[in-house]
Design a protein around this motif. Structure first.
Motif, PDB file in Angstrom:
ATOM      1  N   ALA A   9       0.829  -1.200   0.000  1.00 38.03           N
ATOM      2  CA  ALA A   9       0.000   0.000   0.000  1.00 38.03           C
ATOM      3  C   ALA A   9       0.864   1.252   0.000  1.00 38.03           C
ATOM      4  N   SER A  10       0.266   2.374  -0.362  1.00 38.38           N
ATOM      5  CA  SER A  10       0.961   3.654  -0.307  1.00 38.38           C
ATOM      6  C   SER A  10       1.419   3.935   1.121  1.00 38.38           C
ATOM      7  N   PRO A  11       2.595   4.529   1.300  1.00 40.88           N
ATOM      8  CA  PRO A  11       3.064   4.851   2.654  1.00 40.88           C
ATOM      9  C   PRO A  11       2.374   6.070   3.255  1.00 40.88           C
ATOM     10  N   TYR A  12       1.631   6.819   2.438  1.00 35.44           N
ATOM     11  CA  TYR A  12       0.990   8.035   2.922  1.00 35.44           C
ATOM     12  C   TYR A  12      -0.359   7.684   3.548  1.00 35.44           C
ATOM     13  N   PRO A  13      -0.792   8.431   4.574  1.00 32.05           N
ATOM     14  CA  PRO A  13      -2.090   8.136   5.178  1.00 32.05           C
ATOM     15  C   PRO A  13      -3.238   8.491   4.234  1.00 32.05           C
TER      16      PRO A  13
END
Length: 326
Positions: A57-61
């Motif tokens: 998944a993307s590391p950004y929230p």
């Protein structure tokens, strides 16, 4: 593009608006140019270093967003560049662009503007999957929603009423309970001043709740079991009250009751696709018809995500807090 990054876990100040590489949509994905995202408790846990994104998944929230499709990845059909959408994400919603599996896309409903559509994916998918797909709430039954003024709570009230259930809620202030009543809640319980088990029993002639949607976990476990009706179903979706509680199995057996516990973010893609498809089939027509609506407390610029996190952590809001892309 720019995104909210978390160089080091910590308080709201740990959220940093920074320049990062653009995502590239893979097989079966589209690239969405983000109009808005929304703050969820999982984002706060991730910021604190207590909830890592799932592998890949993307590391950004950011677990949901709305926007327009900017590009199609290989193998995508049924969607076009420029389509206005909202989406359920595993991460990456706090950014100007995000890659989304097509099975997690939803069209923006009739009568909902593009920004406010960001308030819909996570709450509709969470409520529908737990209250209806797992707990099988039926017309005429009683649904108890803890945290009735939260984003999930405000959606659970509306969907419960839409299917003909009686809805009870807990909240911590009269103002929040009043907002729940405006959305259709029938039984209003101030958890700071009242015993929700006793109040629910009194309001249901001793029967209790057929379904309970619980965001607290351990601290409410025993009371939730006592509040259940015979053949009742307890759906646990959060651990704000801790992770370890004592379960009276005798009481559970005596009521022929069931307990489920689910999370949404880490589910496999095919399970999310099935949930999104069910939401589109059952919930979207209610929104299109104006019977269910997103409840938005306020809109905050995405680069100022720290302020949005403070608002949510202080729990003074009702419904969703949105992050609007610049």
């Amino acid at each position: 593009m720019h995104a909210i990054t978390i160089p080091e876990p910590g308080g709201p100040e740990a959220l940093v608006w920074d320049e990062v590489p653009d995502p590239v949509p893979g097989e079966g994905e589209v690239l969405v140019e983000v109009a808005a995202g929304a703050v969820n408790r999982a984002d706060i846990l991730q910021r604190q270093g207590r909830y890592d994104p799932p592998p890949g998944a993307s590391p950004y929230p950011g677990l949901e967003c709305s926007g327009r499709i900017a590009a199609l990845g290989p193998g995508v059909s049924g969607w076009s560049v420029g389509d206005e959408v909202c989406a359920l994400l595993s991460g990456g919603g706090y950014a100007e662009k995000v890659a989304v599996p097509v099975g997690q896309l939803l069209p923006v409903p009739e009568g909902v503007d593009l920004v406010r559509a960001a308030a819909l994916p996570e709450v509709t998918c969470t409520v529908w999957s737990n209250v209806f797909m797992v707990a099988h709430l039926r017309p005429g039954e009683t649904l108890l929603v803890h945290g009735g003024s939260s984003g999930i709570g405000t959606m659970a009230i509306q969907l419960g009423k839409a299917v003909g259930a009686r809805v009870a809620v807990t909240a911590g202030t009269k103002e929040k309970l009043d907002r729940c009543a405006e959305l259709g809640a029938d039984i209003l319980i101030n958890y700071r001043e009242q015993d929700f088990v006793a109040e629910l029993k009194a309001a249901t002639d001793g029967a209790g709740a057929d379904v309970i949607l619980d965001n607290m976990g351990a601290s409410y476990l025993d009371r939730n079991v006592r509040a259940l009706a015979v053949n009742g179903r307890l759906a646990i979706i959060g651990m704000q009250g801790g992770v370890k509680g004592e379960l009276n199995i005798g009481a559970l057996l005596g009521k022929r009751a069931a307990i489920s516990a689910t999370s949404l973010r880490a589910r496999p893609r095919d399970e999310k696709t099935a949930i999104v498809a069910a939401v589109r089939e059952h919930v979207w027509p209610l929104i299109d018809a104006g019977r269910v609506r997103p409840v938005v407390d306020r809109e905050i610029p995405l680069p100022d995500a720290a302020t949005a996190h403070r608002v949510v952590e202080e729990s003074g809001h009702v419904g969703k807090v949105l992050l609007v892309a610049p």
